[in-house]
Design an enzyme around this catalytic site. Structure first.
Site, PDB file in Angstrom:
ATOM      1  N   CYS A 178       0.702  -1.204   0.012  1.00 12.22           N
ATOM      2  CA  CYS A 178       0.059   0.037   0.088  1.00 12.22           C
ATOM      3  C   CYS A 178       0.747   1.308   0.019  1.00 12.22           C
ATOM      4  O   CYS A 178       1.407   1.565   1.175  1.00 12.22           O
ATOM      5  CB  CYS A 178      -0.953  -0.098   1.189  1.00 12.22           C
ATOM      6  SG  CYS A 178      -1.965   1.362   1.540  1.00 12.22           S
ATOM      7  N   CYS A 187      -0.409   4.112   2.306  1.00 14.93           N
ATOM      8  CA  CYS A 187      -0.163   3.920   3.616  1.00 14.93           C
ATOM      9  C   CYS A 187       1.314   4.274   4.057  1.00 14.93           C
ATOM     10  O   CYS A 187       1.619   4.826   4.872  1.00 14.93           O
ATOM     11  CB  CYS A 187      -0.606   2.620   3.846  1.00 14.93           C
ATOM     12  SG  CYS A 187      -2.017   1.911   3.244  1.00 14.93           S
ATOM     13  N   ASP A 188       2.146   3.664   2.950  1.00 13.90           N
ATOM     14  CA  ASP A 188       3.509   3.521   3.483  1.00 13.90           C
ATOM     15  C   ASP A 188       4.686   4.589   2.551  1.00 13.90           C
ATOM     16  O   ASP A 188       5.773   4.750   3.056  1.00 13.90           O
ATOM     17  CB  ASP A 188       4.067   2.210   3.299  1.00 13.90           C
ATOM     18  CG  ASP A 188       3.187   1.211   4.214  1.00 13.90           C
ATOM     19  OD1 ASP A 188       2.992   1.759   5.462  1.00 13.90           O
ATOM     20  OD2 ASP A 188       3.197   0.040   4.052  1.00 13.90           O
TER      21      ASP A 188
END
Ligand code: NAP
Length: 321
Positions: free
Chosen positions: A144, A147-148
């Site tokens: 992701c 997200c990261d």
């Protein structure tokens, strides 16, 4: 809808799935005083619970761990009296000949009769299955970019895959990373032309064509990726701090096969109100066919699905006003 004699049933709605879509649906359904059962898998976990930190969920400016966030969703749902069953669903059947339709959900040794179902079974990122991948999950291996990605400011990362997701996420990663290597097993991309054009014009992206990942290596965190040129067989290591893997997703929808329209990848097709083509069956979150899969969009789906269920149940019970 043609009105019939109301059949025997246990629940107004059974929600299948214990991720953000399922638990949001649980909160809304319990508050709406629908007789509701949420069945969350005993043998599976929501993708979100393995996400280190979620920094983009509105209202939580300091970020929160995925597991912790799900505990809060659950606490809120239980506060409203939601009944939760931690069991794997093994079968879903319908009595499509009777009106209104009833659904039967089998979990453990019991069959639960319900007027409606919200499928919130989610999806799982497909993994590559190479050495180092599971070892470094959350330590440089990610599924992701939203997200990261921000953790990789001014660092080098690799992206594996050549579809829409890989190219879209590679472009997103250029906002943070110094360099993004896109490793693809063929010599052309599967991604849409527009995305390809943007990626080819992006100076931070370097394509590694005809290459497969053989191993993800590192010590505490990822330090590089071993790739094989499939035309020459030559192996080399690309130095990188992160490996983002986007080689497709697998929906958890096999229990609905033959009961509802799905897209060619197996995701459940819905209209904008989360209704499927099967009366009484609604779908929310990552298991449905859509473009953007995030906690916030799954939660939004859960709320919308319950609103559609309420309208449907009123109609079935002849209580539409
Ligand atoms: P996808 O279209 O199935 O693409 C997966 C990519 O991973 C392909 O390039 C495939 O290579 C590669 N791949 C698969 N298994 C591999 C393996 N074992 N080793 C190396 N590479 C492997 O999946 P997706 O990109 O996640 O997209 C899923 C669906 O969502 C698609 O329908 C897509 O159009 C849609 N989507 C749309 C958008 C958008 O429109 N903005 C954004 C994201 C997703 P090959 O090409 O060689 O098969």
């Amino acid at each position: 809808m043609k009105q019939g004699i109301l059949p025997e049933y246990d629940y107004d709605v059974v929600i299948i799935g214990g991720g953000p879509a399922g638990y949001t649906a649980g909160i809304y359904a319990a508050r709406a005083a629908l007789k509701t059962l949420l069945i969350e898998g005993a043998g599976t976990v929501s993708q979100i619970t393995i996400t280190d930190i979620i920094e983009n969920y509105p209202g939580i400016p300091d970020g929160i761990g995925g597991f912790e966030l799900m505990q809060l969703f659950k606490k809120q749902a239980l506060k409203f009296g939601l009944e939760v069953l931690p069991k794997d669903v093994t079968a879903v059947n319908t009595s499509s000949s009777s009106t209104p339709v009833t659904w039967e959900v089998t979990a453990g040794d019991k069959v639960y009769k319900t007027l409606s179902i919200i499928a919130a079974t989610g999806a799982m990122w497909r993994s590559l299955g190479v050495p180092g991948e599971s070892e470094f999950a959350g330590k440089g291996v990610s599924y992701c970019a939203t997200c990261d990605g921000p953790f990789y400011r001014n660092r080098d990362v690799v992206v594996v895959g050549g579809g829409d997701t890989a190219i879209q996420e590679a472009l997103f990663l250029t906002h943070f990373a110094k360099k993004v290597f896109v490793i693809h097993r063929r010599d052309r991309l599967r991604a849409a032309g527009m995305l390809q054009k943007r990626a080819f014009a992006e100076k931070k992206i370097e394509f590694v064509w005809n290459a497969t990942v053989e191993e993800i290596s590192g010590s505490d965190f990822v330090t590089g990726v071993k790739v094989k040129d499939v035309t020459t067989g030559k192996i080399r290591t690309i130095t990188a701090d992160g490996a983002f893997i986007f080689v497709g997703r697998l929906p958890y929808t096999s229990m609905f096969k033959g009961l509802v329209d799905m897209d060619k990848a197996g995701f459940i097709v819905t209209d904008e109100n989360l209704r499927t083509n099967a009366a009484g069956l609604f779908a929310a979150g990552d298991c449905r066919s859509k473009l953007f899969r995030q906690v916030i969009t799954a939660a939004g789906d859960g709320a919308n699905a319950v609103h559609s269920v309420e309208l449907y149940i009123d109609e079935v019970k002849g209580q539409t006003y």
